[in-house]
Design an enzyme around this catalytic site. Structure first.
Site, PDB file in Angstrom:
ATOM      1  N   CYS A  20       5.331  30.208 -10.064  1.00  0.00           N
ATOM      2  CA  CYS A  20       5.968  28.883  -9.998  1.00  0.00           C
ATOM      3  C   CYS A  20       7.191  28.918 -10.904  1.00  0.00           C
ATOM      4  O   CYS A  20       7.271  28.197 -11.900  1.00  0.00           O
ATOM      5  CB  CYS A  20       4.998  27.792 -10.433  1.00  0.00           C
ATOM      6  SG  CYS A  20       3.462  27.734  -9.498  1.00  0.00           S
ATOM      7  N   ALA A  21       8.160  29.755 -10.554  1.00  0.00           N
ATOM      8  CA  ALA A  21       9.246  30.087 -11.469  1.00  0.00           C
ATOM      9  C   ALA A  21      10.211  28.940 -11.714  1.00  0.00           C
ATOM     10  O   ALA A  21      10.842  28.868 -12.770  1.00  0.00           O
ATOM     11  CB  ALA A  21      10.006  31.295 -10.934  1.00  0.00           C
ATOM     12  N   LYS A  56      10.602  30.453 -17.974  1.00  0.00           N
ATOM     13  CA  LYS A  56       9.590  31.428 -18.391  1.00  0.00           C
ATOM     14  C   LYS A  56       9.866  32.803 -17.794  1.00  0.00           C
ATOM     15  O   LYS A  56       9.507  33.824 -18.389  1.00  0.00           O
ATOM     16  CB  LYS A  56       8.190  30.923 -18.024  1.00  0.00           C
ATOM     17  CG  LYS A  56       7.759  29.716 -18.862  1.00  0.00           C
ATOM     18  CD  LYS A  56       6.342  29.303 -18.572  1.00  0.00           C
ATOM     19  CE  LYS A  56       5.923  28.146 -19.487  1.00  0.00           C
ATOM     20  NZ  LYS A  56       6.729  26.926 -19.248  1.00  0.00           N
ATOM     21  N   ASP A  90       9.151  30.572  -6.156  1.00  0.00           N
ATOM     22  CA  ASP A  90       8.803  29.158  -6.170  1.00  0.00           C
ATOM     23  C   ASP A  90       8.852  28.674  -4.724  1.00  0.00           C
ATOM     24  O   ASP A  90       9.728  29.097  -3.954  1.00  0.00           O
ATOM     25  CB  ASP A  90       9.763  28.345  -7.037  1.00  0.00           C
ATOM     26  CG  ASP A  90       9.200  26.986  -7.405  1.00  0.00           C
ATOM     27  OD1 ASP A  90       8.763  26.823  -8.555  1.00  0.00           O
ATOM     28  OD2 ASP A  90       9.180  26.089  -6.538  1.00  0.00           O
ATOM     29  N   ASP A  94       3.009  28.607 -13.995  1.00  0.00           N
ATOM     30  CA  ASP A  94       3.486  27.427 -14.720  1.00  0.00           C
ATOM     31  C   ASP A  94       3.260  26.262 -13.766  1.00  0.00           C
ATOM     32  O   ASP A  94       4.151  25.861 -13.028  1.00  0.00           O
ATOM     33  CB  ASP A  94       4.957  27.598 -15.073  1.00  0.00           C
ATOM     34  CG  ASP A  94       5.466  26.526 -16.015  1.00  0.00           C
ATOM     35  OD1 ASP A  94       4.644  25.704 -16.465  1.00  0.00           O
ATOM     36  OD2 ASP A  94       6.673  26.494 -16.284  1.00  0.00           O
ATOM     37  N   CYS A 150       2.074  21.707 -18.706  1.00  0.00           N
ATOM     38  CA  CYS A 150       2.601  20.862 -19.787  1.00  0.00           C
ATOM     39  C   CYS A 150       1.891  19.511 -19.719  1.00  0.00           C
ATOM     40  O   CYS A 150       2.510  18.457 -19.804  1.00  0.00           O
ATOM     41  CB  CYS A 150       4.116  20.717 -19.696  1.00  0.00           C
ATOM     42  SG  CYS A 150       4.739  20.206 -18.089  1.00  0.00           S
TER      43      CYS A 150
END
Length: 432
Positions: A238-239, A244, A262, A308, A361
């Site tokens: 999930c770039a 990251k 992604d 991510d 997050c």
């Protein structure tokens, strides 16, 4: 514009954000276009006031006994800016372009500035419907954790070791007085001015040369804890814009192969320029092409798959304060479905003995521990790498980080209150 006029403008913008239910950034942009007499300093000051008010809208409104824009802005000056009642009265003098004078009740409330008796969601400045969700994670500390999320975020930078060492980058930015990060050996932290205005970092030569990237220290830690193997095969599933991805490339010292993917081409678009600026030569961007499986050849080959994951972003409220008030219960259910989908997709790419790093997050267990427990139930050949072991990727600072963070059986939770970072959950798993 005078400080009083800036306050009046901030009240106007805040009211428009509430009425239109639009992101604050969009409303501020429209206001600036319609009020061209306001200079860049004025617009920055107004934006700072509006964002501070969004961070503290529940507690500020409680102090003033109202939820309207004026009450919230006045309460914010008292709680977030530390201004006393007399100073605030000086701004609200009723003169041209200034807010109307304080009422007797407003002055009395500003002088008391009391949160006594406020429920957790008021003292912690978060939506009431999230109270049970946060209490499940933090117990009686929900209000304190929420209050930390209502503070301003610092400006954190990650030194790109493909271009510079931390000492060189710090010297290049010496005029900004950066401080070393507490946890990440690659972090530099710039303390913002009293009005929260950030320096134009993207115009700095060190940034333009790729020596530093803007990245919260918590995000840096997540990449370090993932421990990408130098010379290995790594997939960033999930770039997005590549934050990251670039951190992983530097940690791998440009060795091995790093695949960035992604499922949204728009999110992926900025990565190409960022990779070039960073000097990351081991990155191969895989762009989605209709129904074609562009990752099929990677199945069962990856030493590390990093996720991510899409999430509610509750850990980033310091940076996106209006997002927490727009968030609805349906968003949580939708993100959980997204996370299940991406986790199930990731599993097939992890080779025997390989590892999976799951990062959000978010502070909510539904998006964190619950997802890991579901994955383990469906895939018994995976195990959680104990957090006490995972933090050793950080070196000598690892055990201290584990002491500061909230540790569960599934992973490590970083929060502004505990670690001074954005909120991040990191779980490391290994395939048998």
């Amino acid at each position: 514009m005078t400080p009083a006029a800036r306050l009046a403008a901030a009240i106007e913008v805040f009211a428009a954000v509430d009425t239109a239910r639009r992101p604050a950034a969009d409303v501020l942009k429209d206001w600036g276009r319609d009020h061209r007499f306001a200079g860049s300093g004025d617009r920055a000051a107004i934006a700072g006031l509006v964002h501070d008010a969004l961070r503290r809208r529940a507690s500020a409104g409680f102090v003033l006994g109202g939820e309207d824009a004026r009450a919230v802005l006045l309460g914010t000056l008292r709680l977030a800016r530390g201004q006393d009642a007399e100073t605030i009265a000086g701004l609200c003098d009723g003169s041209r372009f200034a807010p109307a004078p304080l009422t007797d009740d407003e002055r009395a409330r500003l002088e008391a500035a009391s949160l006594e008796g406020a429920p957790a969601h008021i003292a912690g400045d978060y939506p009431e419907w999230l109270d049970a969700h946060l209490a499940a994670v933090f117990g009686d500390e929900s209000a304190a954790e929420g209050a930390a999320l209502a503070e301003r975020a610092p400006l954190d930078l990650r030194v790109n070791t493909l271009k510079a060492l931390p000492e060189k980058a710090a010297a290049a930015l010496a005029h900004l007085e950066p401080k070393p990060g507490e946890w990440s050996p690659l972090a530099l932290r710039v303390v913002l001015s009293a009005d929260g205005k950030a320096p134009p970092l993207t115009s700095e030569p060190a940034y333009l040369k790729g020596q530093v990237e803007i990245q919260d220290e918590g995000s840096q830690l997540a990449s370090i804890l993932a421990a990408p193997p130098r010379g290995g095969q790594v997939l960033d599933l999930c770039a997005g814009g590549g934050g990251k991805t670039l951190a992983l490339a530097a940690l791998m010292d440009n060795a091995g192969q790093l695949y960035a993917y992604d499922d949204d081409m728009r999110r992926l678009a900025p990565i190409h320029d960022r990779v070039k600026r960073a000097g990351a030569h081991n990155v191969q961007v895989r762009t989605p092409r209709g129904k074609a499986d562009v990752l099929e050849d990677l199945e069962g080959r990856m030493d590390l798959v990093l996720i991510d994951a899409p999430c509610t972003g509750t850990g980033t409220w310091r940076r996106n304060p209006d997002a927490k008030w727009r968030m609805r219960p349906g968003a949580l259910a939708e993100r959980m479905r997204d996370q299940t989908t991406v986790l199930d997709a990731a599993v097939r790419h992890v080779k025997p003995g390989g590892r999976l790093a799951y990062i959000t997050c978010s502070l909510l267990d539904e998006e964190n521990g619950t997802q890991i427990r579901r994955l383990l139930a469906a895939n018994p050949d995976f195990r959680v790498i104990p957090p006490a072991e995972a933090v050793l990727a950080l070196g000598a600072r690892g055990p201290a980080l584990a002491q500061a963070a909230l540790v569960s059986d599934e992973g490590l939770l970083l929060t502004p209150r505990r670690t001074g970072t954005d909120g991040f959950f990191v779980a490391m798993l290994q395939r048998a």
